[in-house]
Design an enzyme around this catalytic site. Structure first.
Site, PDB file in Angstrom:
ATOM      1  N   ASP A 256      10.846 -19.288 -16.218  1.00 20.60           N
ATOM      2  CA  ASP A 256      10.083 -20.163 -17.120  1.00 20.60           C
ATOM      3  C   ASP A 256       9.004 -20.913 -16.322  1.00 20.60           C
ATOM      4  OD1 ASP A 256       9.133 -21.422 -19.361  1.00 20.60           O
ATOM      5  OD2 ASP A 256      10.871 -22.734 -19.642  1.00 20.60           O
TER       6      ASP A 256
ATOM      7  N   HIS B 203      12.824 -19.583 -28.146  1.00 20.85           N
ATOM      8  CA  HIS B 203      12.977 -20.919 -27.547  1.00 20.85           C
ATOM      9  C   HIS B 203      13.774 -21.718 -28.574  1.00 20.85           C
ATOM     10  CE1 HIS B 203      11.134 -24.816 -25.832  1.00 20.85           C
ATOM     11  NE2 HIS B 203      11.698 -25.190 -26.959  1.00 20.85           N
TER      12      HIS B 203
ATOM     13  N   HIS C 108       1.534 -26.928 -14.395  1.00 19.53           N
ATOM     14  CA  HIS C 108       0.808 -28.050 -14.991  1.00 19.53           C
ATOM     15  C   HIS C 108      -0.073 -28.701 -13.933  1.00 19.53           C
ATOM     16  CE1 HIS C 108       2.540 -28.150 -18.965  1.00 19.53           C
ATOM     17  NE2 HIS C 108       3.765 -28.098 -18.480  1.00 19.53           N
TER      18      HIS C 108
ATOM     19  N   ASP D 131       7.453 -19.099 -27.858  1.00 20.47           N
ATOM     20  CA  ASP D 131       7.985 -19.999 -26.826  1.00 20.47           C
ATOM     21  C   ASP D 131       7.080 -21.203 -26.597  1.00 20.47           C
ATOM     22  OD1 ASP D 131       9.675 -20.939 -24.725  1.00 20.47           O
ATOM     23  OD2 ASP D 131       8.126 -20.286 -23.337  1.00 20.47           O
TER      24      ASP D 131
ATOM     25  N   ASN E  89      11.688 -28.542 -20.540  1.00 25.58           N
ATOM     26  CA  ASN E  89      12.356 -28.326 -21.808  1.00 25.58           C
ATOM     27  C   ASN E  89      12.834 -26.883 -21.886  1.00 25.58           C
ATOM     28  OD1 ASN E  89      13.299 -28.879 -24.332  1.00 25.58           O
ATOM     29  ND2 ASN E  89      11.337 -28.529 -25.370  1.00 25.58           N
TER      30      ASN E  89
ATOM     31  N   LEU F 282       1.311 -17.912 -17.789  1.00 26.86           N
ATOM     32  CA  LEU F 282       0.174 -17.678 -16.905  1.00 26.86           C
ATOM     33  C   LEU F 282      -1.065 -18.431 -17.379  1.00 26.86           C
ATOM     34  CD1 LEU F 282       0.666 -13.881 -16.064  1.00 26.86           C
ATOM     35  CD2 LEU F 282       1.480 -15.891 -14.812  1.00 26.86           C
TER      36      LEU F 282
END
Ligand SMILES: [Zn+2]
Ligand SMILES: [Zn+2]
Length: 447
Positions: free
Chosen positions: A320, A194, A324, A167, A293, A78
């Site tokens: 996930d 991760h 961006h 993560d 990723n 978030l």
């Protein structure tokens, strides 16, 4: 819903949803019912057409539609604090509600990272003002996500952390993880991992395979993930600790989890819709929307994930969701940021690509999409009298184009942009309150 989740106050719903097929795999309903929600609780599940119209309640004529328990996402970003130009608690949880989610678990790789009780306290307070649905926060395992010193895990649990995760990064040092697992056993909460070996991933930007060789791009081998999973499951088994493995992407990873479960390790794991339906073939376009990723892998890996989801090796679906800004994606593939959004498309993607072709039953997809909170102590929502109303109303026939009407998220880096999907969330009720209505969805408030 568990008290460690935070959301803004909302009016409890009074609703009658008439005649929709109720799909709650845990309750084995699967047939048309009238769902009566009173004061935010599921008051009654009547036969279709049998519930009265209570005064003041909104009536939704939903024949031919679906009602499912709302979904729970164990893995979202978030971006609060520090990267609000990508997402904030209001836009991120609105995107979640638009995808049919009634709860999410937010990751801690923010700026600064959520690695102290004071940062955790401030995001939880903000969630009480802004979050459209109940939101849980993990804290980091290591201070500053540096992978060296541990955070004050017991104190962070007391301050409301639903679990722990670095993560974004693996915990490369096995000794550090081992100590974290020892503290986790005392503090409770799960450690979400991760998994990748930094020495194997190095500067890879996509899956290492035929396509990366053809494109001349540095690859990340599947073994980067699978070897770390095997290592960490062995540590968890030794320490009697609980781990949750994030975003499985490779066949060998599914096999490592299956072996660890067989050996008695307390391990759960998740897979994302994009790894379940896409492969590295997409990267031939060099479109940075396919850069994340772990990377999209080969068809054989994808099939192993589907099989793992089917047989329960993979416990739940996670998006996930990783927003961006445009300028981080509209650059050459090798320089682009890793990560894709996913909250608004998760159900429709799995419904279109796996349920409609007959690969997986709808009930199984709903089960795995509602189970995401369990590793963090958040129970899966149920549609049964007396339960708080957490449900999604879905038009399973509605066709739509991803992104055609924009996004609820602040970012638009969806790897499904432009795709035609079938199945749309029309309304989401979370913790007893209506958290989302699709724009085209006409309300039938009792006249
Ligand atoms: Zn990750
Ligand atoms: Zn992540």
């Amino acid at each position: 819903m568990s008290p460690v989740l935070a959301s803004r106050a909302a009016d409890p719903a009074d609703l009658v949803i008439r005649g929709a097929r109720v799909v709650d795999p845990r309750a084995e309903i699967g047939e048309p019912r009238d769902v009566v929600v009173r004061g935010g609780e599921i008051a009654e599940l009547a036969g279709a057409g049998e519930a009265p119209n209570p005064e003041g309640a909104e009536v939704v004529e939903a024949e031919g539609m679906l009602v499912t328990p709302a979904f729970v996402d164990p893995h979202v970003h978030l971006r609060v604090p520090g990267q609000e130009h990508k997402e904030d608690l209001e836009t991120g949880t609105r995107a979640a509600a638009a995808g049919g989610y009634c709860a999410v678990v937010a990751m801690a790789n923010t700026s600064p990272p959520i690695d102290s009780a004071s940062v955790l306290g401030s995001v939880r307070e903000l969630a009480e003002q802004e979050a459209a649905i109940p939101t849980g926060f993990v804290a980091t395992v290591s201070r500053g996500m540096a992978g060296e010193e541990l955070t004050e895990m017991a104190e962070l649990r007391d301050a409301g952390a639903v679990g722990f995760s670095d993560d974004g990064l693996p915990i490369a040092n096995a000794r550090v993880l081992r100590r974290a697992l020892q503290y986790q056993r005392l503090a409770g909460g799960v450690i979400a991992l991760h998994e990748e070996d930094p020495d194997l991933s190095r500067d890879g930007v996509m899956h290492e395979g035929e396509v990366s060789a053809l494109l001349g791009l540095a690859g990340i081998p599947g073994s980067s993930e699978a070897t770390m999973i095997a290592r960490d499951c062995a540590l968890a088994l030794d320490e009697g600790a609980r781990v949750h493995v994030q975003h499985l992407s490779a066949r060998a990873s599914v096999e490592a989890i299956a072996a660890a479960k067989e050996a008695g390790a307390q391990v759960t794991c998740e897979a994302t819709p994009h790894h379940l339906v896409l492969t590295d073939e997409e990267v031939r376009s060099l479109d940075a929307r396919f850069k994340m990723n772990p990377p999209l892998r080969a068809e054989d890996d994808r099939l192993a994930l589907i099989e793992g989801l089917r047989d329960g090796t993979i416990d739940c679906v996670a998006t996930d969701h990783a927003p961006h800004a445009l300028e981080e994606k509209e650059v050459p593939f090798e320089q682009a940021a890793m990560g894709v959004t996913g909250l608004e498309t998760a159900f429709a993607v799995l419904h279109t690509e796996l349920v409609l072709p007959g690969t997986l039953p709808l009930e199984l997809v709903v089960e795995r999409m509602t189970a995401g909170g369990e590793p963090f102590g958040i129970p899966a929502p149920r549609i049964e009298p007396g339960a708080p109303a957490n449900l999604a109303l879905i038009d399973s026939d509605q066709e739509w184009t991803v992104g055609a009407e924009g996004y609820e998220s602040r970012s638009e880096n969806s790897c499904f942009a432009g795709r035609e999907l079938t199945g749309r969330v029309l309304m989401t009720v979370a913790a007893g309150a209506v958290a989302y209505r699709q724009r085209s969805f006409a309300m039938g408030v009792a006249e």
